[in-house]
Scaffold this active site. Structure first.
Site, PDB file in Angstrom:
ATOM      1  N   HIS A   1       0.156   0.457  -9.654  1.00 25.44           N
ATOM      2  CA  HIS A   1      -0.565  -0.404  -8.706  1.00 25.44           C
ATOM      3  C   HIS A   1      -1.208  -1.587  -9.431  1.00 25.44           C
ATOM      4  O   HIS A   1      -2.403  -1.856  -9.274  1.00 25.44           O
ATOM      5  CB  HIS A   1      -1.615   0.408  -7.940  1.00 25.44           C
TER       6      HIS A   1
ATOM      7  N   GLU B   1      -2.620   8.029  -4.530  1.00 26.60           N
ATOM      8  CA  GLU B   1      -3.036   7.574  -5.857  1.00 26.60           C
ATOM      9  C   GLU B   1      -4.415   8.159  -6.178  1.00 26.60           C
ATOM     10  O   GLU B   1      -5.266   8.258  -5.292  1.00 26.60           O
ATOM     11  CB  GLU B   1      -3.120   6.047  -5.893  1.00 26.60           C
TER      12      GLU B   1
ATOM     13  N   ARG C   1       0.853  -1.178   0.000  1.00 23.02           N
ATOM     14  CA  ARG C   1       0.000   0.000   0.000  1.00 23.02           C
ATOM     15  C   ARG C   1       0.898   1.240   0.000  1.00 23.02           C
ATOM     16  O   ARG C   1       1.943   1.254   0.645  1.00 23.02           O
ATOM     17  CB  ARG C   1      -0.930   0.020   1.220  1.00 23.02           C
TER      18      ARG C   1
END
Length: 367
Positions: free
Chosen positions: A254, A237, A208
């Site tokens: 990601h 993000e 993360r």
């Protein structure tokens, strides 16, 4: 019953329709009015399941096709009697293979074999265990850090963050994002952590984004405390830090867990959660399968050097998506929504190998 599903959850359409009215929405279409009469939600990490979305609805179950669940307000769900389920381990193999492929790219670029290097794996859950298998097969020394597991199982086999900072050539984070409690992981990789590193390690975040402190990581890269960075997960993000993008050896949007196999696993888990919760049977569940690779046979007779590594890149080459992100970082979410999901190693058969190559390829998961 009625299901509202994110329309980018793959391999889902047509599977649950025999037992439910299924409405598919873009992530920006999730609103109190569009989900009001849903019994269940099938979501991804970009679908924020907040009190504001859920209050007053008849939603009884939220099932996410992801390992992470920080996009779900679990405190409110527990108060409101809404059951929530994630998909632990669904993309663990995918993330581990992403990390190995990325490390191989850096190793070849630096002319430094991975064999013999020490990798510190921080967070040894589903993903960390899979990465440990791959790195062990590849001849690397493993340091494991996982305080919750160490507390439950005993300290044997686990080391401190300080030991990893001091001894690891590579440090890879695979923790959930937690902000409170004795094992909070937000900014676990902070200025203090980077200052303790001794071997100018390579740094990997495929967990993360907020597990690392972006400003501290940038400073560590600029000062040389960290020599290489593989960043798949970013703070804030999709508004990623452009300086970190320029400094990273490999930068991706990601997608580490976005293999076709991992996606199918996540979708299948969501449907199994619906089956169990509502006492239903979804006959078409076994149709949730990823497509075969375009070319499922890898012939090493065509490869003269770095043969194992080239087989790995046939499954996933991080430099392809790295270049796309660098060229147009503002399309971060577009890349995620339109990603061409690769197949994992097990989808490929490798031929014309030596006995030594065959043994290693088998350990890595190839056929």
């Amino acid at each position: 019953m009625k299901i509202v599903a994110d329309n980018t959850v793959p391999y889902l359409k047509g599977i649950a329709e025999p037992i439910a009215d299924v409405k598919y929405l873009n992530s920006n279409e999730f609103s109190p009015s569009t989900i009001h009469d849903a019994d269940a939600l099938i979501v991804r990490s970009i679908d924020k399941c907040t009190r504001e979305l859920l209050e007053g609805s008849r939603v009884k179950l939220i099932t996410t096709a992801t390992i992470g669940f920080d996009h779900i307000d679990i405190k409110y769900c527990d108060e409101a009697g809404i059951t929530w389920k994630n998909a632990p381990g669904c993309n663990a193999v995918s993330v581990a293979q992403y990390v190995l492929s990325s490390l191989i790219v850096i190793g070849l670029r630096r002319n430094e074999p991975l064999q013999g290097k020490t990798i510190g794996i921080i967070g040894v859950g589903h993903v960390g265990k899979e990465l440990e298998k791959l790195c062990t097969a590849y001849g690397m020394r493993i340091l494991r850090n996982d305080p919750p597991r160490a507390e439950a199982e005993g300290e044997t086999g686990f080391v401190s963050l300080k030991t990893i900072a001091e001894e690891a050539d590579i440090i890879s984070f695979h923790t959930p994002l937690t902000k409170e409690g004795p094992y909070a992981t937000r900014h676990l990789a902070d200025e203090d952590f980077f200052n303790k590193t001794c071997k100018k390690p390579w740094f990997v975040n495929a967990s993360r984004g907020a597990v690392h402190d972006t400003m501290a990581l940038i400073e560590a890269l600029k000062s040389g405390k960290i020599s290489e960075a593989v960043i798949d997960c970013w703070e804030n993000e999709p508004a990623i830090d452009r300086e970190l993008l320029s400094l990273a050896a490999i930068a991706t949007p990601h997608i580490a867990g976005f293999s076709a196999d991992g996606k199918a696993n996540g979708t299948r888990t969501c449907l199994e959660n619906i089956e169990r919760f509502f006492g239903l049977h979804i006959e078409k569940l076994n149709e949730v399968v990823p497509p075969a690779p375009v070319d499922p046979v890898i012939d090493l007779a065509e490869v003269t050097e770095h043969r194992i590594e080239q087989a790995i890149f046939r499954s996933f080459d991080p430099l392809v998506v790295d270049k796309a992100l660098r060229d147009t970082p503002e399309r971060f979410e577009w890349f995620r929504a339109n990603y061409s999901h690769p197949r994992e190693f097990a989808a490929y058969k490798v031929k014309n190998t030596t006995d030594k190559e065959r043994m290693l390829l088998n350990k890595l998961g190839f056929r």
